[in-house]
Design a protein around this motif. Sequence first.
Motif, mmCIF file in Angstrom:
data_model
loop_
_atom_site.group_PDB
_atom_site.id
_atom_site.type_symbol
_atom_site.label_atom_id
_atom_site.label_comp_id
_atom_site.label_asym_id
_atom_site.label_seq_id
_atom_site.Cartn_x
_atom_site.Cartn_y
_atom_site.Cartn_z
ATOM 1 N N THR A 8 0.886 -1.236 -0.003
ATOM 2 C CA THR A 8 -0.613 0.031 0.014
ATOM 3 C C THR A 8 0.906 0.796 -0.133
ATOM 4 N N GLY A 9 0.445 2.396 -0.480
ATOM 5 C CA GLY A 9 0.840 3.716 0.111
ATOM 6 C C GLY A 9 0.589 5.478 0.350
ATOM 7 N N ASP A 10 1.174 5.837 0.648
ATOM 8 C CA ASP A 10 1.132 7.202 -0.129
ATOM 9 C C ASP A 10 1.625 8.102 -1.147
ATOM 10 N N ARG A 11 0.322 9.437 -1.547
ATOM 11 C CA ARG A 11 1.359 9.962 -2.717
ATOM 12 C C ARG A 11 2.011 10.971 -2.130
ATOM 13 N N PRO A 12 3.054 11.567 -1.932
ATOM 14 C CA PRO A 12 3.579 12.832 -1.393
ATOM 15 C C PRO A 12 3.342 13.751 -1.938
ATOM 16 N N LEU A 16 0.107 13.421 6.057
ATOM 17 C CA LEU A 16 -1.060 12.653 6.316
ATOM 18 C C LEU A 16 -2.341 13.614 7.537
ATOM 19 N N HIS A 17 -3.155 12.903 6.905
ATOM 20 C CA HIS A 17 -4.082 13.654 7.758
ATOM 21 C C HIS A 17 -4.644 12.302 8.130
ATOM 22 N N LEU A 18 -5.873 13.083 9.130
ATOM 23 C CA LEU A 18 -6.776 11.812 9.734
ATOM 24 C C LEU A 18 -7.759 10.803 8.749
ATOM 25 N N GLY A 19 -8.130 11.140 8.095
ATOM 26 C CA GLY A 19 -8.273 9.755 6.878
ATOM 27 C C GLY A 19 -7.093 8.959 6.176
ATOM 28 N N HIS A 20 -6.564 9.667 6.585
ATOM 29 C CA HIS A 20 -5.147 8.475 5.834
ATOM 30 C C HIS A 20 -5.080 7.460 7.138
ATOM 31 N N GLY A 23 -8.334 5.457 7.414
ATOM 32 C CA GLY A 23 -8.577 4.402 6.721
ATOM 33 C C GLY A 23 -7.581 3.404 5.521
ATOM 34 N N SER A 24 -6.160 3.610 6.066
ATOM 35 C CA SER A 24 -5.183 2.582 5.368
ATOM 36 C C SER A 24 -3.986 3.230 7.026
ATOM 37 N N LEU A 25 -3.376 3.370 7.380
ATOM 38 C CA LEU A 25 -2.481 3.530 8.382
ATOM 39 C C LEU A 25 -2.939 2.221 9.518
ATOM 40 N N VAL A 147 -4.336 -5.142 0.306
ATOM 41 C CA VAL A 147 -3.505 -4.038 -0.380
ATOM 42 C C VAL A 147 -4.787 -3.000 0.807
ATOM 43 N N PRO A 148 -4.340 -1.831 1.656
ATOM 44 C CA PRO A 148 -5.393 -1.362 2.816
ATOM 45 C C PRO A 148 -5.259 -0.701 1.880
ATOM 46 N N VAL A 149 -6.478 -0.017 2.034
ATOM 47 C CA VAL A 149 -7.220 1.497 0.976
ATOM 48 C C VAL A 149 -8.587 1.810 1.946
ATOM 49 N N GLY A 150 -8.424 3.243 1.206
ATOM 50 C CA GLY A 150 -9.869 3.983 1.740
ATOM 51 C C GLY A 150 -10.546 3.838 0.319
ATOM 52 N N ALA A 195 -17.010 14.702 0.701
ATOM 53 C CA ALA A 195 -17.044 13.178 1.297
ATOM 54 C C ALA A 195 -16.106 12.721 1.699
ATOM 55 N N LYS A 196 -14.617 13.788 1.288
ATOM 56 C CA LYS A 196 -13.783 12.985 1.894
ATOM 57 C C LYS A 196 -12.491 13.717 1.447
ATOM 58 N N MET A 197 -12.073 13.603 2.868
ATOM 59 C CA MET A 197 -10.687 14.692 3.407
ATOM 60 C C MET A 197 -9.980 13.938 2.377
ATOM 61 N N LYS A 199 -5.594 15.622 0.505
ATOM 62 C CA LYS A 199 -4.974 16.596 0.520
ATOM 63 C C LYS A 199 -5.085 17.664 -0.423
ATOM 64 N N SER A 200 -5.623 17.018 -1.513
ATOM 65 C CA SER A 200 -5.890 18.447 -2.285
ATOM 66 C C SER A 200 -6.988 19.015 -2.446
ATOM 67 N N LEU A 201 -7.731 18.972 -1.024
ATOM 68 C CA LEU A 201 -9.405 19.202 -1.235
ATOM 69 C C LEU A 201 -8.807 20.290 -0.266
HETATM 70 P P1 ATP Z 1 -4.191 13.147 -3.199
HETATM 71 O O1 ATP Z 1 -6.089 14.322 -2.640
HETATM 72 O O2 ATP Z 1 -3.310 14.023 -3.359
HETATM 73 O O3 ATP Z 1 -5.143 12.640 -4.080
HETATM 74 P P2 ATP Z 1 -5.045 12.157 -0.313
HETATM 75 O O4 ATP Z 1 -5.459 13.357 0.710
HETATM 76 O O5 ATP Z 1 -6.153 11.491 -1.532
HETATM 77 O O6 ATP Z 1 -4.460 12.958 -1.584
HETATM 78 P P3 ATP Z 1 -3.386 9.420 -0.834
HETATM 79 O O7 ATP Z 1 -1.962 9.175 -0.842
HETATM 80 O O8 ATP Z 1 -4.356 9.937 -2.806
HETATM 81 O O9 ATP Z 1 -4.189 10.665 -0.248
HETATM 82 O O10 ATP Z 1 -4.178 8.666 -0.350
HETATM 83 C C1 ATP Z 1 -3.192 7.369 0.231
HETATM 84 C C2 ATP Z 1 -4.415 6.299 0.691
HETATM 85 O O11 ATP Z 1 -5.228 7.279 2.323
HETATM 86 C C3 ATP Z 1 -5.626 5.497 -0.204
HETATM 87 O O12 ATP Z 1 -6.055 4.400 0.598
HETATM 88 C C4 ATP Z 1 -6.449 6.502 0.284
HETATM 89 O O13 ATP Z 1 -8.008 5.512 0.013
HETATM 90 C C5 ATP Z 1 -6.391 6.802 1.604
HETATM 91 N N1 ATP Z 1 -7.672 8.190 2.012
HETATM 92 C C6 ATP Z 1 -6.885 9.315 1.591
HETATM 93 N N2 ATP Z 1 -8.133 9.804 1.522
HETATM 94 C C7 ATP Z 1 -8.986 8.885 2.781
HETATM 95 C C8 ATP Z 1 -10.023 9.467 3.889
HETATM 96 N N3 ATP Z 1 -10.754 10.860 3.107
HETATM 97 N N4 ATP Z 1 -10.537 8.487 3.838
HETATM 98 C C9 ATP Z 1 -10.390 7.439 4.353
HETATM 99 N N5 ATP Z 1 -9.203 7.400 3.503
HETATM 100 C C10 ATP Z 1 -8.657 7.766 3.043
#
Ligand code: ATP
Length: 332
Positions: A8-12, A16-20, A23-25, A147-150, A195-197, A199-201
Amino acid sequence: MDKKRILTGDRPTGRLHLGHYVGSLQNRIKLQDEYDQFVMLADVQALTDNFENPEEVRKSIKEVLLDYLAVGIDPKKTTILIQSLIPEIAELTVFYLNLVTLERVLRNPTVKDEIKQKGFGQNIPAGFAMYPVSQAADITIFNASLVPVGEDQLPMIEQTREIVRKFNSLYGQVFIEPEALLGEVKRLPGIDGNAKMGKSLGNCIYLSDSEEELKRKVMSMYTDPNRIHPTDPGKVEGNPIFVYHDVFNPDKAQVADLKKRYQEGKVGDIEVKEKLFVALNNFLTPIREKRSEFEGKDKILDRILKDGTEKARGVAGETMKKVRKAMKIDYF
Ligand code: ATP
Ligand code: MG
Protein backbone atom coordinates in the motif's frame (compact mmCIF):
# COMPACT_ATOMS: atom_id res chain seq x y z
CA MET A 1 5.15 -20.78 5.42
CA ASP A 2 6.12 -17.39 4.04
CA LYS A 3 4.07 -14.46 5.22
CA LYS A 4 1.62 -13.03 2.71
CA ARG A 5 2.49 -9.64 1.31
CA ILE A 6 0.80 -6.28 1.70
CA LEU A 7 1.45 -3.39 -0.64
CA THR A 8 0.00 0.00 0.00
CA GLY A 9 1.19 3.57 0.00
CA ASP A 10 0.62 7.27 -0.21
CA ARG A 11 1.23 10.03 -2.68
CA PRO A 12 3.87 12.44 -1.35
CA THR A 13 1.68 15.47 -2.01
CA GLY A 14 1.64 16.75 1.58
CA ARG A 15 1.49 15.49 5.13
CA LEU A 16 -0.87 12.70 6.20
CA HIS A 17 -4.26 13.44 7.72
CA LEU A 18 -6.96 11.80 9.84
CA GLY A 19 -8.51 10.23 6.71
CA HIS A 20 -5.29 8.37 6.05
CA TYR A 21 -5.25 7.15 9.62
CA VAL A 22 -8.68 5.55 9.66
CA GLY A 23 -8.67 4.61 5.96
CA SER A 24 -5.35 2.81 5.81
CA LEU A 25 -2.67 3.53 8.43
CA GLN A 26 -4.60 1.82 11.22
CA ASN A 27 -4.69 -1.44 9.26
CA ARG A 28 -1.03 -1.16 8.40
CA ILE A 29 -0.06 -0.78 12.05
CA LYS A 30 -2.24 -3.75 12.96
CA LEU A 31 -1.06 -6.04 10.17
CA GLN A 32 2.67 -5.36 10.03
CA ASP A 33 3.46 -8.35 12.25
CA GLU A 34 1.26 -10.83 10.47
CA TYR A 35 2.16 -9.77 6.91
CA ASP A 36 5.30 -8.95 4.98
CA GLN A 37 4.30 -5.34 4.49
CA PHE A 38 5.62 -3.00 1.81
CA VAL A 39 4.63 0.66 1.94
CA MET A 40 5.33 2.85 -1.04
CA LEU A 41 5.95 6.57 -1.27
CA ALA A 42 4.31 6.98 -4.67
CA ASP A 43 6.30 9.90 -6.03
CA VAL A 44 5.86 8.88 -9.67
CA GLN A 45 2.10 8.94 -9.17
CA ALA A 46 2.30 12.25 -7.25
CA LEU A 47 4.13 13.79 -10.19
CA THR A 48 1.32 12.89 -12.62
CA ASP A 49 -0.62 15.88 -11.30
CA ASN A 50 2.26 17.77 -9.65
CA PHE A 51 4.85 17.63 -12.42
CA GLU A 52 5.09 21.41 -12.37
CA ASN A 53 5.80 21.36 -8.66
CA PRO A 54 8.48 18.72 -8.03
CA GLU A 55 9.76 20.58 -4.97
CA GLU A 56 6.50 19.81 -3.12
CA VAL A 57 6.76 16.11 -3.95
CA ARG A 58 10.37 15.95 -2.84
CA LYS A 59 9.69 17.72 0.43
CA SER A 60 6.68 15.51 1.14
CA ILE A 61 8.71 12.28 1.02
CA LYS A 62 10.27 13.04 4.41
CA GLU A 63 7.03 14.49 5.82
CA VAL A 64 5.10 11.31 5.00
CA LEU A 65 7.91 9.15 6.34
CA LEU A 66 7.78 11.10 9.62
CA ASP A 67 4.03 10.54 9.74
CA TYR A 68 4.56 6.79 9.28
CA LEU A 69 7.04 6.63 12.14
CA ALA A 70 4.83 8.85 14.29
CA VAL A 71 1.83 6.50 14.07
CA GLY A 72 3.90 3.39 14.71
CA ILE A 73 4.79 1.95 11.33
CA ASP A 74 7.98 0.16 12.25
CA PRO A 75 10.70 0.04 9.58
CA LYS A 76 12.00 -3.19 11.13
CA LYS A 77 8.72 -4.85 10.20
CA THR A 78 7.57 -2.75 7.23
CA THR A 79 9.60 -2.11 4.09
CA ILE A 80 9.26 1.56 3.16
CA LEU A 81 10.25 2.34 -0.43
CA ILE A 82 10.39 5.17 -2.96
CA GLN A 83 8.53 4.36 -6.18
CA SER A 84 10.73 6.30 -8.64
CA LEU A 85 13.84 4.43 -7.49
CA ILE A 86 12.35 1.17 -8.77
CA PRO A 87 12.43 1.54 -12.56
CA GLU A 88 11.08 -2.02 -12.94
CA ILE A 89 7.66 -0.60 -12.00
CA ALA A 90 7.79 1.78 -14.97
CA GLU A 91 8.81 -1.11 -17.18
CA LEU A 92 5.91 -3.29 -16.07
CA THR A 93 3.53 -0.34 -16.52
CA VAL A 94 4.50 -0.12 -20.19
CA PHE A 95 3.60 -3.78 -20.73
CA TYR A 96 0.33 -3.37 -18.82
CA LEU A 97 -0.68 -0.42 -20.99
CA ASN A 98 -1.17 -2.92 -23.84
CA LEU A 99 -3.75 -4.76 -21.77
CA VAL A 100 -6.17 -1.89 -21.11
CA THR A 101 -8.18 0.34 -23.38
CA LEU A 102 -8.23 4.13 -23.18
CA GLU A 103 -11.98 3.94 -22.75
CA ARG A 104 -11.65 1.60 -19.76
CA VAL A 105 -9.16 3.83 -17.99
CA LEU A 106 -11.27 6.95 -18.45
CA ARG A 107 -14.34 5.14 -17.11
CA ASN A 108 -12.69 4.77 -13.68
CA PRO A 109 -14.99 6.73 -11.34
CA THR A 110 -12.19 7.95 -9.05
CA VAL A 111 -10.14 9.18 -12.02
CA LYS A 112 -13.26 10.87 -13.40
CA ASP A 113 -13.88 12.66 -10.08
CA GLU A 114 -10.27 13.75 -9.83
CA ILE A 115 -10.22 15.07 -13.40
CA LYS A 116 -13.23 17.21 -12.54
CA GLN A 117 -11.81 18.30 -9.20
CA LYS A 118 -8.47 19.27 -10.72
CA GLY A 119 -10.20 21.15 -13.55
CA PHE A 120 -8.29 19.42 -16.35
CA GLY A 121 -11.22 19.85 -18.77
CA GLN A 122 -10.17 18.56 -22.18
CA ASN A 123 -6.46 18.78 -21.29
CA ILE A 124 -6.00 15.64 -19.23
CA PRO A 125 -2.32 14.77 -18.89
CA ALA A 126 -1.96 11.26 -20.34
CA GLY A 127 0.24 10.22 -17.41
CA PHE A 128 -2.49 11.20 -14.99
CA ALA A 129 -5.23 9.30 -16.81
CA MET A 130 -3.04 6.19 -16.83
CA TYR A 131 -2.01 6.25 -13.18
CA PRO A 132 -4.30 3.34 -12.24
CA VAL A 133 -2.31 1.17 -14.66
CA SER A 134 0.91 2.22 -12.99
CA GLN A 135 -0.74 1.44 -9.65
CA ALA A 136 -1.54 -2.07 -10.90
CA ALA A 137 2.19 -2.46 -11.56
CA ASP A 138 3.00 -1.17 -8.04
CA ILE A 139 0.82 -3.80 -6.43
CA THR A 140 1.64 -6.78 -8.60
CA ILE A 141 5.38 -6.32 -8.96
CA PHE A 142 5.59 -7.11 -5.23
CA ASN A 143 3.12 -10.04 -5.45
CA ALA A 144 0.87 -8.37 -2.93
CA SER A 145 -2.26 -10.24 -1.97
CA LEU A 146 -3.71 -7.55 0.30
CA VAL A 147 -3.99 -3.78 -0.19
CA PRO A 148 -5.23 -1.69 2.79
CA VAL A 149 -6.84 1.41 1.28
CA GLY A 150 -9.70 3.88 1.53
CA GLU A 151 -12.86 3.48 -0.49
CA ASP A 152 -11.73 5.85 -3.26
CA GLN A 153 -9.13 3.23 -4.20
CA LEU A 154 -11.55 0.34 -4.87
CA PRO A 155 -11.75 1.08 -8.61
CA MET A 156 -7.94 0.89 -8.74
CA ILE A 157 -7.92 -2.57 -7.17
CA GLU A 158 -10.65 -3.72 -9.56
CA GLN A 159 -8.60 -2.45 -12.50
CA THR A 160 -5.55 -4.27 -11.13
CA ARG A 161 -7.48 -7.52 -10.90
CA GLU A 162 -8.62 -7.17 -14.50
CA ILE A 163 -5.07 -6.59 -15.68
CA VAL A 164 -3.84 -9.61 -13.73
CA ARG A 165 -6.49 -11.84 -15.29
CA LYS A 166 -5.66 -10.59 -18.77
CA PHE A 167 -1.92 -10.97 -18.26
CA ASN A 168 -2.22 -14.48 -16.86
CA SER A 169 -4.59 -15.62 -19.59
CA LEU A 170 -2.29 -14.31 -22.33
CA TYR A 171 1.13 -15.21 -20.97
CA GLY A 172 0.55 -17.87 -18.29
CA GLN A 173 0.12 -17.68 -14.53
CA VAL A 174 2.53 -15.08 -13.14
CA PHE A 175 0.48 -12.81 -10.87
CA ILE A 176 -2.09 -13.20 -8.11
CA GLU A 177 -5.27 -11.12 -7.90
CA PRO A 178 -4.98 -8.75 -4.94
CA GLU A 179 -7.80 -7.93 -2.53
CA ALA A 180 -8.57 -4.52 -1.07
CA LEU A 181 -8.88 -4.15 2.70
CA LEU A 182 -10.99 -1.18 3.75
CA GLY A 183 -10.33 0.68 6.99
CA GLU A 184 -12.56 1.25 9.99
CA VAL A 185 -13.90 4.29 8.13
CA LYS A 186 -14.06 3.85 4.38
CA ARG A 187 -14.07 7.55 3.60
CA LEU A 188 -13.63 10.21 6.26
CA PRO A 189 -15.34 13.49 5.32
CA GLY A 190 -13.43 16.79 5.24
CA ILE A 191 -13.82 19.60 7.77
CA ASP A 192 -15.66 21.53 5.02
CA GLY A 193 -18.37 18.87 4.72
CA ASN A 194 -16.93 17.40 1.49
CA ALA A 195 -17.45 13.63 1.39
CA LYS A 196 -13.67 13.05 1.46
CA MET A 197 -10.88 14.58 3.45
CA GLY A 198 -8.10 14.91 0.88
CA LYS A 199 -4.73 16.60 0.63
CA SER A 200 -5.64 18.18 -2.68
CA LEU A 201 -8.95 19.42 -1.28
CA GLY A 202 -7.54 21.66 1.48
CA ASN A 203 -10.00 20.29 4.06
CA CYS A 204 -7.73 18.22 6.27
CA ILE A 205 -6.77 17.85 9.88
CA TYR A 206 -3.18 16.70 9.65
CA LEU A 207 -1.67 14.20 12.06
CA SER A 208 1.06 16.78 12.70
CA ASP A 209 -1.20 19.80 13.24
CA SER A 210 -0.32 21.77 16.37
CA GLU A 211 -2.81 22.13 19.19
CA GLU A 212 -3.61 25.67 17.97
CA GLU A 213 -4.17 24.58 14.36
CA LEU A 214 -6.33 21.73 15.55
CA LYS A 215 -8.44 24.04 17.68
CA ARG A 216 -8.88 26.54 14.85
CA LYS A 217 -9.92 23.81 12.40
CA VAL A 218 -12.33 22.06 14.75
CA MET A 219 -14.01 25.32 15.76
CA SER A 220 -14.49 26.24 12.08
CA MET A 221 -15.89 22.84 11.09
CA TYR A 222 -18.89 22.48 8.86
CA THR A 223 -21.87 21.10 10.78
CA ASP A 224 -25.60 21.06 10.03
CA PRO A 225 -26.16 24.00 7.64
CA ASN A 226 -29.88 24.17 8.51
CA ARG A 227 -29.26 24.76 12.18
CA ILE A 228 -29.00 28.48 12.91
CA HIS A 229 -29.59 28.63 16.68
CA PRO A 230 -28.49 26.20 19.41
CA THR A 231 -32.19 25.70 20.18
CA ASP A 232 -32.92 24.39 16.63
CA PRO A 233 -33.07 20.59 16.45
CA GLY A 234 -30.00 19.41 14.52
CA LYS A 235 -29.16 16.51 12.25
CA VAL A 236 -26.63 13.98 13.50
CA GLU A 237 -26.43 11.51 10.59
CA GLY A 238 -23.78 12.48 8.07
CA ASN A 239 -22.84 15.52 10.15
CA PRO A 240 -18.99 15.50 10.02
CA ILE A 241 -18.67 16.69 13.60
CA PHE A 242 -20.51 13.58 14.81
CA VAL A 243 -18.76 11.32 12.32
CA TYR A 244 -15.49 12.46 13.95
CA HIS A 245 -16.92 12.08 17.46
CA ASP A 246 -17.94 8.50 16.64
CA VAL A 247 -14.48 7.67 15.35
CA PHE A 248 -12.15 9.59 17.65
CA ASN A 249 -13.96 10.16 20.94
CA PRO A 250 -13.52 7.10 23.18
CA ASP A 251 -16.13 8.43 25.65
CA LYS A 252 -19.18 6.82 24.04
CA ALA A 253 -21.55 7.99 26.77
CA GLN A 254 -20.50 11.60 26.16
CA VAL A 255 -21.06 11.20 22.42
CA ALA A 256 -24.50 9.67 22.96
CA ASP A 257 -25.44 12.55 25.28
CA LEU A 258 -24.22 15.20 22.81
CA LYS A 259 -26.13 13.55 19.96
CA LYS A 260 -29.32 13.41 21.98
CA ARG A 261 -29.11 17.05 23.03
CA TYR A 262 -28.14 18.12 19.49
CA GLN A 263 -31.25 16.48 18.06
CA GLU A 264 -33.39 18.11 20.72
CA GLY A 265 -31.86 21.56 20.22
CA LYS A 266 -30.33 21.54 23.70
CA VAL A 267 -26.66 21.99 22.94
CA GLY A 268 -24.69 24.60 21.00
CA ASP A 269 -22.19 23.78 18.23
CA ILE A 270 -19.47 25.27 20.40
CA GLU A 271 -19.78 22.67 23.15
CA VAL A 272 -19.88 19.82 20.62
CA LYS A 273 -16.78 21.22 18.94
CA GLU A 274 -14.89 21.86 22.15
CA LYS A 275 -15.43 18.27 23.26
CA LEU A 276 -14.30 17.03 19.86
CA PHE A 277 -11.17 19.17 20.13
CA VAL A 278 -10.30 17.53 23.45
CA ALA A 279 -10.83 14.02 22.03
CA LEU A 280 -8.78 14.73 18.90
CA ASN A 281 -6.05 16.43 20.87
CA ASN A 282 -5.74 13.39 23.14
CA PHE A 283 -5.51 11.21 20.06
CA LEU A 284 -2.92 13.38 18.31
CA THR A 285 -0.65 14.28 21.25
CA PRO A 286 1.34 11.00 21.34
CA ILE A 287 1.58 11.06 17.53
CA ARG A 288 2.99 14.61 17.60
CA GLU A 289 5.47 13.60 20.30
CA LYS A 290 6.70 10.54 18.44
CA ARG A 291 7.07 12.62 15.25
CA SER A 292 9.23 15.16 17.00
CA GLU A 293 11.63 12.39 18.11
CA PHE A 294 12.50 11.75 14.46
CA GLU A 295 12.31 15.29 13.07
CA GLY A 296 15.63 16.52 11.69
CA LYS A 297 17.26 13.06 12.03
CA ASP A 298 17.99 12.96 8.31
CA LYS A 299 20.65 10.26 8.52
CA ILE A 300 18.24 7.82 10.15
CA LEU A 301 15.41 8.75 7.79
CA ASP A 302 17.59 8.35 4.69
CA ARG A 303 18.83 4.98 5.92
CA ILE A 304 15.24 3.73 6.35
CA LEU A 305 14.37 4.80 2.80
CA LYS A 306 17.56 3.45 1.23
CA ASP A 307 17.33 0.06 2.93
CA GLY A 308 13.63 -0.33 2.17
CA THR A 309 14.01 0.67 -1.45
CA GLU A 310 16.96 -1.63 -1.99
CA LYS A 311 15.08 -4.61 -0.58
CA ALA A 312 11.99 -3.79 -2.65
CA ARG A 313 14.06 -3.42 -5.80
CA GLY A 314 15.36 -6.96 -5.34
CA VAL A 315 11.80 -8.30 -5.21
CA ALA A 316 10.76 -6.25 -8.25
CA GLY A 317 13.74 -7.55 -10.23
CA GLU A 318 12.77 -11.15 -9.49
CA THR A 319 9.21 -10.53 -10.67
CA MET A 320 10.44 -8.89 -13.88
CA LYS A 321 12.51 -11.98 -14.68
CA LYS A 322 9.29 -14.02 -14.59
CA VAL A 323 7.47 -11.39 -16.66
CA ARG A 324 10.16 -11.34 -19.35
CA LYS A 325 10.15 -15.11 -19.55
CA ALA A 326 6.35 -15.26 -19.77
CA MET A 327 6.28 -12.55 -22.43
CA LYS A 328 9.07 -14.23 -24.39
CA ILE A 329 11.41 -11.25 -24.21
CA ASP A 330 14.07 -13.05 -22.14
CA TYR A 331 16.36 -13.14 -25.17
CA PHE A 332 19.75 -14.16 -23.84
P1 ATP B 1 -4.40 13.47 -2.86
O1 ATP B 1 -5.46 14.53 -2.68
O2 ATP B 1 -3.04 14.01 -3.21
O3 ATP B 1 -4.85 12.34 -3.74
P2 ATP B 1 -5.19 11.95 -0.56
O4 ATP B 1 -5.54 12.69 0.67
O5 ATP B 1 -6.28 11.38 -1.40
O6 ATP B 1 -4.20 12.89 -1.40
P3 ATP B 1 -3.57 9.63 -1.07
O7 ATP B 1 -2.10 9.64 -0.89
O8 ATP B 1 -4.12 9.73 -2.46
O9 ATP B 1 -4.19 10.79 -0.15
O10 ATP B 1 -4.21 8.32 -0.40
C1 ATP B 1 -3.48 7.42 0.40
C2 ATP B 1 -4.39 6.41 1.05
O11 ATP B 1 -5.23 7.04 2.01
C3 ATP B 1 -5.36 5.72 0.07
O12 ATP B 1 -5.49 4.38 0.46
C4 ATP B 1 -6.65 6.44 0.26
O13 ATP B 1 -7.78 5.65 -0.05
C5 ATP B 1 -6.60 6.74 1.75
N1 ATP B 1 -7.40 7.94 2.05
C6 ATP B 1 -7.15 9.22 1.63
N2 ATP B 1 -8.10 10.06 2.08
C7 ATP B 1 -9.00 9.30 2.79
C8 ATP B 1 -10.21 9.58 3.51
N3 ATP B 1 -10.69 10.81 3.58
N4 ATP B 1 -10.85 8.54 4.12
C9 ATP B 1 -10.36 7.27 4.07
N5 ATP B 1 -9.22 6.95 3.41
C10 ATP B 1 -8.54 7.94 2.77
MG1 MG C 1 -5.83 10.50 -3.35
